[in-house]
Design an enzyme around this catalytic site. Sequence first.
Site, PDB file in Angstrom:
ATOM      1  N   TYR A 148       8.400  -4.655  -5.663  1.00  0.00           N
ATOM      2  CA  TYR A 148       7.742  -5.585  -4.737  1.00  0.00           C
ATOM      3  C   TYR A 148       8.343  -6.992  -4.754  1.00  0.00           C
ATOM      4  CZ  TYR A 148       4.362  -1.798  -4.586  1.00  0.00           C
ATOM      5  OH  TYR A 148       3.780  -0.565  -4.421  1.00  0.00           O
ATOM      6  N   ASN A 188      -1.968  -4.644   5.221  1.00  0.00           N
ATOM      7  CA  ASN A 188      -1.334  -3.866   4.158  1.00  0.00           C
ATOM      8  C   ASN A 188      -2.471  -3.306   3.326  1.00  0.00           C
ATOM      9  OD1 ASN A 188       0.007  -2.729   2.053  1.00  0.00           O
ATOM     10  ND2 ASN A 188       1.379  -4.465   1.676  1.00  0.00           N
ATOM     11  N   HIS A 238      -2.856   5.594   2.278  1.00  0.00           N
ATOM     12  CA  HIS A 238      -2.597   7.022   2.117  1.00  0.00           C
ATOM     13  C   HIS A 238      -3.873   7.854   2.043  1.00  0.00           C
ATOM     14  CE1 HIS A 238       1.161   5.127   1.247  1.00  0.00           C
ATOM     15  NE2 HIS A 238       0.731   4.642   0.103  1.00  0.00           N
ATOM     16  N   HIS A 243       4.082  -2.553   5.007  1.00  0.00           N
ATOM     17  CA  HIS A 243       4.295  -2.244   3.593  1.00  0.00           C
ATOM     18  C   HIS A 243       5.470  -3.082   3.124  1.00  0.00           C
ATOM     19  CE1 HIS A 243       1.537   1.097   3.519  1.00  0.00           C
ATOM     20  NE2 HIS A 243       2.116   1.627   4.575  1.00  0.00           N
ATOM     21  N   ILE A 244       5.363  -3.578   1.930  1.00  0.00           N
ATOM     22  CA  ILE A 244       6.448  -4.371   1.345  1.00  0.00           C
ATOM     23  C   ILE A 244       7.615  -3.443   0.994  1.00  0.00           C
ATOM     24  CG2 ILE A 244       7.072  -5.854  -0.616  1.00  0.00           C
ATOM     25  CD1 ILE A 244       3.984  -6.571  -0.704  1.00  0.00           C
ATOM     26  N   SER A 245       7.283  -2.343   0.353  1.00  0.00           N
ATOM     27  CA  SER A 245       8.311  -1.375  -0.046  1.00  0.00           C
ATOM     28  C   SER A 245       8.533  -0.364   1.078  1.00  0.00           C
ATOM     29  CB  SER A 245       7.865  -0.639  -1.319  1.00  0.00           C
ATOM     30  OG  SER A 245       6.690   0.117  -1.064  1.00  0.00           O
ATOM     31  N   ARG A 274       3.080   8.836  -0.835  1.00  0.00           N
ATOM     32  CA  ARG A 274       3.157   7.606  -0.031  1.00  0.00           C
ATOM     33  C   ARG A 274       3.705   7.879   1.378  1.00  0.00           C
ATOM     34  NH1 ARG A 274       2.217   3.642  -4.040  1.00  0.00           N
ATOM     35  NH2 ARG A 274       3.014   4.326  -6.045  1.00  0.00           N
TER      36      ARG A 274
HETATM   37  C1  DQA Z   1       2.364  -0.768  -0.492  1.00  0.00           C
HETATM   38  C2  DQA Z   1       2.800   0.679  -0.670  1.00  0.00           C
HETATM   39  C3  DQA Z   1       1.659   1.520  -1.203  1.00  0.00           C
HETATM   40  O1  DQA Z   1       2.086   2.857  -1.389  1.00  0.00           O
HETATM   41  C4  DQA Z   1       1.187   0.982  -2.531  1.00  0.00           C
HETATM   42  O2  DQA Z   1       0.088   1.727  -2.995  1.00  0.00           O
HETATM   43  C5  DQA Z   1       0.876  -0.467  -2.485  1.00  0.00           C
HETATM   44  C6  DQA Z   1       1.785  -1.348  -1.768  1.00  0.00           C
HETATM   45  C7  DQA Z   1       3.531  -1.679  -0.056  1.00  0.00           C
HETATM   46  O3  DQA Z   1       3.259  -2.780   0.420  1.00  0.00           O
HETATM   47  O4  DQA Z   1       4.704  -1.313  -0.239  1.00  0.00           O
HETATM   48  O5  DQA Z   1      -0.066  -0.930  -3.102  1.00  0.00           O
HETATM   49  O6  DQA Z   1       1.389  -0.815   0.538  1.00  0.00           O
END
Ligand code: DQA
Length: 139
Positions: free
Chosen positions: A22, A72, A78, A98-100, A109
């Site tokens: 992140y 987010n 999920h 989503h950040i990732s 995911r």
């Molecule tokens: C997330 C991705 C999700 O899978 C994870 O549970 C998060 C962060 C992201 O911003 O990449 O908490 O939403």
Amino acid sequence: MKLLIINGPNLGNIGRREPEIYGHEDFEPYLESLKKEFPEHEIHYFQSHHEGEIVEKIHSAKGENYDGIILNAGAYSHTSYSIRDAVAAINIPVVMVHISNVYARENFRHENVIAAKCKGVITGFGLRSYELAVRSFAG
Ligand code: DQA
């Protein structure tokens, strides 16, 4: 435009949480830079670890005259049919971020139960995902 950013569970400690995924930047200073970058927008922020609070915030956004929501939902993306239903119940466009890049991560995911009710999804650009979401409302 009046925009609301909602961050879900475990997104209050971005910058310190799994920085290899992140990044190292805290969300609050990033948010301040985002507000400065888009002075024409009124950007508000809400973070909660609790599903019901996120549902309530989505519903209350309607009465608070928001033009758009950037969501987010963290891991709730999920799993949460109640957040999905809340997004479907309001007539405010929601952009999921989503950040990732969730598609480059674990299989669980890859499922997103909220996305179909959103205007669009932005995933994998680090905190810049939020900036891209703000831009998506401008066009
Ligand atoms: C997330 C991705 C999700 O899978 C994870 O549970 C998060 C962060 C992201 O911003 O990449 O908490 O939403």
